[in-house]
Design a protein around this motif. Structure first.
Motif, PDB file in Angstrom:
ATOM      1  N   GLU A 105       0.824  -1.208   0.000  1.00 40.79           N
ATOM      2  CA  GLU A 105       0.000   0.000   0.000  1.00 40.79           C
ATOM      3  C   GLU A 105       0.859   1.261   0.000  1.00 40.79           C
ATOM      4  OE1 GLU A 105      -0.440  -2.528   2.161  1.00 40.79           O
ATOM      5  OE2 GLU A 105      -2.231  -3.402   1.210  1.00 40.79           O
ATOM      6  N   LEU A 106       1.883   1.259   0.834  1.00 38.40           N
ATOM      7  CA  LEU A 106       2.778   2.419   0.885  1.00 38.40           C
ATOM      8  C   LEU A 106       3.483   2.597  -0.452  1.00 38.40           C
ATOM      9  CD1 LEU A 106       4.237   4.687   2.385  1.00 38.40           C
ATOM     10  CD2 LEU A 106       5.851   2.982   3.265  1.00 38.40           C
ATOM     11  N   LEU A 107       3.912   1.499  -1.019  1.00 36.26           N
ATOM     12  CA  LEU A 107       4.616   1.551  -2.289  1.00 36.26           C
ATOM     13  C   LEU A 107       3.719   2.101  -3.395  1.00 36.26           C
ATOM     14  CD1 LEU A 107       7.235   0.963  -3.694  1.00 36.26           C
ATOM     15  CD2 LEU A 107       6.552  -1.430  -3.896  1.00 36.26           C
ATOM     16  N   ALA A 108       2.495   1.618  -3.458  1.00 38.84           N
ATOM     17  CA  ALA A 108       1.567   2.070  -4.496  1.00 38.84           C
ATOM     18  C   ALA A 108       1.256   3.557  -4.363  1.00 38.84           C
ATOM     19  CB  ALA A 108       0.283   1.253  -4.436  1.00 38.84           C
ATOM     20  N   SER A 109       1.251   4.052  -3.135  1.00 36.45           N
ATOM     21  CA  SER A 109       0.907   5.459  -2.911  1.00 36.45           C
ATOM     22  C   SER A 109       1.977   6.417  -3.432  1.00 36.45           C
ATOM     23  CB  SER A 109       0.687   5.711  -1.415  1.00 36.45           C
ATOM     24  OG  SER A 109       1.920   5.676  -0.694  1.00 36.45           O
ATOM     25  N   THR A 110       3.178   5.895  -3.739  1.00 36.18           N
ATOM     26  CA  THR A 110       4.245   6.763  -4.252  1.00 36.18           C
ATOM     27  C   THR A 110       4.164   6.936  -5.775  1.00 36.18           C
ATOM     28  OG1 THR A 110       5.833   4.943  -4.564  1.00 36.18           O
ATOM     29  CG2 THR A 110       5.767   5.982  -2.387  1.00 36.18           C
ATOM     30  N   HIS A 111       3.307   6.167  -6.436  1.00 39.27           N
ATOM     31  CA  HIS A 111       3.036   6.293  -7.879  1.00 39.27           C
ATOM     32  C   HIS A 111       4.306   6.277  -8.742  1.00 39.27           C
ATOM     33  CE1 HIS A 111      -1.052   7.162  -6.655  1.00 39.27           C
ATOM     34  NE2 HIS A 111      -0.624   8.201  -5.948  1.00 39.27           N
ATOM     35  N   PRO A 112       5.136   5.238  -8.615  1.00 36.54           N
ATOM     36  CA  PRO A 112       6.342   5.186  -9.455  1.00 36.54           C
ATOM     37  C   PRO A 112       5.991   4.993 -10.929  1.00 36.54           C
ATOM     38  CG  PRO A 112       6.043   3.117  -8.291  1.00 36.54           C
ATOM     39  CD  PRO A 112       5.020   4.056  -7.736  1.00 36.54           C
ATOM     40  N   GLN A 113       6.862   5.474 -11.778  1.00 38.41           N
ATOM     41  CA  GLN A 113       6.705   5.291 -13.229  1.00 38.41           C
ATOM     42  C   GLN A 113       7.641   4.210 -13.769  1.00 38.41           C
ATOM     43  OE1 GLN A 113       7.768   9.486 -13.563  1.00 38.41           O
ATOM     44  NE2 GLN A 113       6.085   9.706 -15.023  1.00 38.41           N
ATOM     45  N   LEU A 114       8.664   3.886 -12.986  1.00 41.13           N
ATOM     46  CA  LEU A 114       9.644   2.888 -13.395  1.00 41.13           C
ATOM     47  C   LEU A 114      10.183   2.205 -12.150  1.00 41.13           C
ATOM     48  CD1 LEU A 114      11.582   1.649 -15.605  1.00 41.13           C
ATOM     49  CD2 LEU A 114      13.174   3.499 -15.032  1.00 41.13           C
ATOM     50  N   SER A 115      10.328   0.888 -12.215  1.00 38.14           N
ATOM     51  CA  SER A 115      10.960   0.133 -11.129  1.00 38.14           C
ATOM     52  C   SER A 115      12.297  -0.401 -11.617  1.00 38.14           C
ATOM     53  CB  SER A 115      10.064  -1.029 -10.687  1.00 38.14           C
ATOM     54  OG  SER A 115       8.823  -0.568 -10.195  1.00 38.14           O
ATOM     55  N   ILE A 116      13.304  -0.356 -10.746  1.00 39.02           N
ATOM     56  CA  ILE A 116      14.633  -0.865 -11.104  1.00 39.02           C
ATOM     57  C   ILE A 116      15.053  -1.860 -10.024  1.00 39.02           C
ATOM     58  CG2 ILE A 116      17.027  -0.305 -11.615  1.00 39.02           C
ATOM     59  CD1 ILE A 116      16.120   2.506 -12.345  1.00 39.02           C
ATOM     60  N   ALA A 117      15.389  -3.070 -10.471  1.00 37.67           N
ATOM     61  CA  ALA A 117      15.705  -4.150  -9.536  1.00 37.67           C
ATOM     62  C   ALA A 117      17.131  -4.627  -9.733  1.00 37.67           C
ATOM     63  CB  ALA A 117      14.726  -5.313  -9.729  1.00 37.67           C
ATOM     64  N   TRP A 118      17.615  -5.337  -8.734  1.00 35.64           N
ATOM     65  CA  TRP A 118      18.979  -5.865  -8.692  1.00 35.64           C
ATOM     66  C   TRP A 118      18.971  -7.294  -9.194  1.00 35.64           C
ATOM     67  CZ3 TRP A 118      21.806  -7.225  -3.508  1.00 35.64           C
ATOM     68  CH2 TRP A 118      23.189  -7.320  -3.725  1.00 35.64           C
ATOM     69  N   ASP A 119      19.699  -7.592 -10.228  1.00 40.20           N
ATOM     70  CA  ASP A 119      19.779  -8.945 -10.757  1.00 40.20           C
ATOM     71  C   ASP A 119      20.925  -9.679 -10.078  1.00 40.20           C
ATOM     72  OD1 ASP A 119      19.369 -11.171 -12.609  1.00 40.20           O
ATOM     73  OD2 ASP A 119      21.277 -10.529 -13.484  1.00 40.20           O
ATOM     74  N   MET A 120      20.565 -10.660  -9.245  1.00 43.41           N
ATOM     75  CA  MET A 120      21.548 -11.478  -8.546  1.00 43.41           C
ATOM     76  C   MET A 120      21.054 -12.915  -8.505  1.00 43.41           C
ATOM     77  SD  MET A 120      24.321 -10.023  -7.314  1.00 43.41           S
ATOM     78  CE  MET A 120      24.775 -10.848  -5.784  1.00 43.41           C
ATOM     79  N   PRO A 121      21.955 -13.904  -8.490  1.00 48.05           N
ATOM     80  CA  PRO A 121      21.537 -15.301  -8.473  1.00 48.05           C
ATOM     81  C   PRO A 121      20.655 -15.670  -7.282  1.00 48.05           C
ATOM     82  CG  PRO A 121      23.865 -15.128  -8.989  1.00 48.05           C
ATOM     83  CD  PRO A 121      23.416 -13.762  -8.583  1.00 48.05           C
ATOM     84  N   PHE A 122      20.817 -14.974  -6.148  1.00 50.93           N
ATOM     85  CA  PHE A 122      20.080 -15.337  -4.945  1.00 50.93           C
ATOM     86  C   PHE A 122      18.674 -14.728  -4.897  1.00 50.93           C
ATOM     87  CE2 PHE A 122      24.617 -15.231  -3.930  1.00 50.93           C
ATOM     88  CZ  PHE A 122      24.813 -16.481  -3.376  1.00 50.93           C
ATOM     89  N   ILE A 123      18.336 -13.872  -5.844  1.00 50.50           N
ATOM     90  CA  ILE A 123      17.095 -13.109  -5.779  1.00 50.50           C
ATOM     91  C   ILE A 123      15.958 -13.857  -6.461  1.00 50.50           C
ATOM     92  CG2 ILE A 123      15.983 -11.010  -6.694  1.00 50.50           C
ATOM     93  CD1 ILE A 123      18.619  -9.571  -6.112  1.00 50.50           C
ATOM     94  N   ASP A 124      14.768 -13.784  -5.877  1.00 51.05           N
ATOM     95  CA  ASP A 124      13.566 -14.356  -6.474  1.00 51.05           C
ATOM     96  C   ASP A 124      13.066 -13.397  -7.550  1.00 51.05           C
ATOM     97  OD1 ASP A 124      11.104 -15.368  -7.169  1.00 51.05           O
ATOM     98  OD2 ASP A 124      10.475 -15.799  -5.117  1.00 51.05           O
ATOM     99  N   ALA A 125      13.563 -13.560  -8.759  1.00 50.44           N
ATOM    100  CA  ALA A 125      13.253 -12.627  -9.839  1.00 50.44           C
ATOM    101  C   ALA A 125      11.773 -12.634 -10.190  1.00 50.44           C
ATOM    102  CB  ALA A 125      14.089 -12.965 -11.070  1.00 50.44           C
TER     103      ALA A 125
END
Length: 348
Positions: A105-125
């Motif tokens: 809910e908090l995240l949605a309230s910030t109204h992002p236009q682009l998300s940037i994620a970290w690509d790592m082998p341990f991450i649940d992509a």
């Protein structure tokens, strides 16, 4: 390029992103992220969600005003080096490292236009991609494991958010710094490399294997990380005993926490180690981002220079007062006169 399940992402997800952008009435450009995914990105981005802690300083260096959230709080002592644009941003959770996942809910309230994620082998992509879809944003993945990944990551993100010139300037600066250090210390014979123990945790008895990106600065600076082992988990921090460290008897000890720094310098149990006897114990600077990592960031570029000068001052001449002020001015946008170099270095 890393193999990634993201490359088999269903075509309907890309179609949904294209339809979303069309519905918003904006032009879109197609970018290839650092996992090979084709992503439709609006031609004007003002609001970016950094999915993981390492992405925050990446975007911050290009334009802190584009961030809509933080994954971690800044400390009070960081204030002189922190842009007013991020001072009051909400702190959401994280998909990597220690801590709770983001509050939807908090995240949605910030109204992002682009998300940037970290690509790592341990991450649940797949989980991260689901977040892109839930937010209705296009999403880019960037590699940020090694300092050498940063130029390409900066250039990709700079292109995505309309700050190509700034990103190219920083990317080329990192390339130049890495080349200068490599030319100065890369030829040090293996048998003559300074042996370094990286002391982590409040007692200094957690550490990193020599293949860990958390300790990459040691080898970039021409040192030999005495912990020759294989990293088993992304978070690192392998437990060791003081007896193990004493047996290794490093030439230099690099410490990540002030408490451990004081303990190692003053506790009689550590006094027999060569590095302690010879005054070769150094505290890792951490304002406003830790120079070694946690989260890993562009600060590793200045850390590499600082530590190369610590290890081999005769090979890599470097004036800390001038160089640190210039680095902070370029990457953090602060005036040189604001930069308190003795306070940043913390002491020896």
């Amino acid at each position: 390029m890393h193999d990634s399940p993201l490359l088999s992402r269903p075509r309907r997800t890309l179609l949904a992103s294209a339809l979303l952008l069309a519905g918003l009435g904006v032009q879109a450009a197609e970018l290839t992220d650092m996992t090979g995914r084709q992503v439709q990105v609006p031609d004007r981005i003002d609001r970016v969600f950094a999915v993981a802690p390492p992405v925050v300083p990446l975007v911050y260096a290009i334009d802190p005003g584009k961030l809509v959230t933080l994954n971690f709080p800044f400390k009070p002592e960081d204030a002189p080096y922190v842009s007013p644009a991020v001072k009051d941003l909400p702190i959401v959770g994280r998909y990597t490292g220690e801590g709770l996942p983001p509050n939807p809910e908090l995240l949605a309230s910030t109204h992002p236009q682009l998300s940037i994620a970290w690509d790592m082998p341990f991450i649940d992509a797949k989980q991260v991609e689901q977040t892109f879809q839930n937010l209705g944003t296009p999403g880019l993945f960037v590699h940020l494991e090694h300092l050498a990944d940063y130029p390409a990551a900066l250039e990709l993100v700079g292109k995505a958010i309309g700050e190509e010139a700034r990103a190219t300037l920083l990317a080329n600066d990192i390339r130049a710094r890495m080349q200068r250090v490599s030319e100065a210390v890369g030829s040090v014979p293996e048998a003559e490399r300074k042996r370094v123990y990286f002391a982590e945790g409040p007692e200094g008895l957690f550490t990193e294997c020599n293949d860990s990106f958390h300790a990459e600065v040691i080898e970039l600076a021409g040192g030999d990380n005495v912990m020759h082992c294989e990293t088993k988990a992304m978070c690192g921090r392998d437990k060791v005993s003081l007896d193990q460290v004493a047996t290794l008897d490093p030439d230099v000890i690099l410490v990540d926490q002030p408490k451990a720094f004081q303990t190692i310098k003053t506790d009689a149990a550590w006094s027999g180690l060569r590095a302690v006897r010879e005054g070769q114990v150094y505290l890792v600077p951490s304002k406003p981002f830790n120079w070694m990592g946690r989260p890993p960031s562009f600060m590793r570029a200045v850390a590499m220079e600082w530590f190369a000068n610590v290890l081999y001052p005769e090979r890599f001449r470097w004036d800390a007062e001038t160089e640190i002020k210039d680095f902070y001015s370029l990457y953090l946008g602060v005036k040189p006169e604001v930069v308190d170099v003795p306070a940043i270095l913390g002491g020896k």
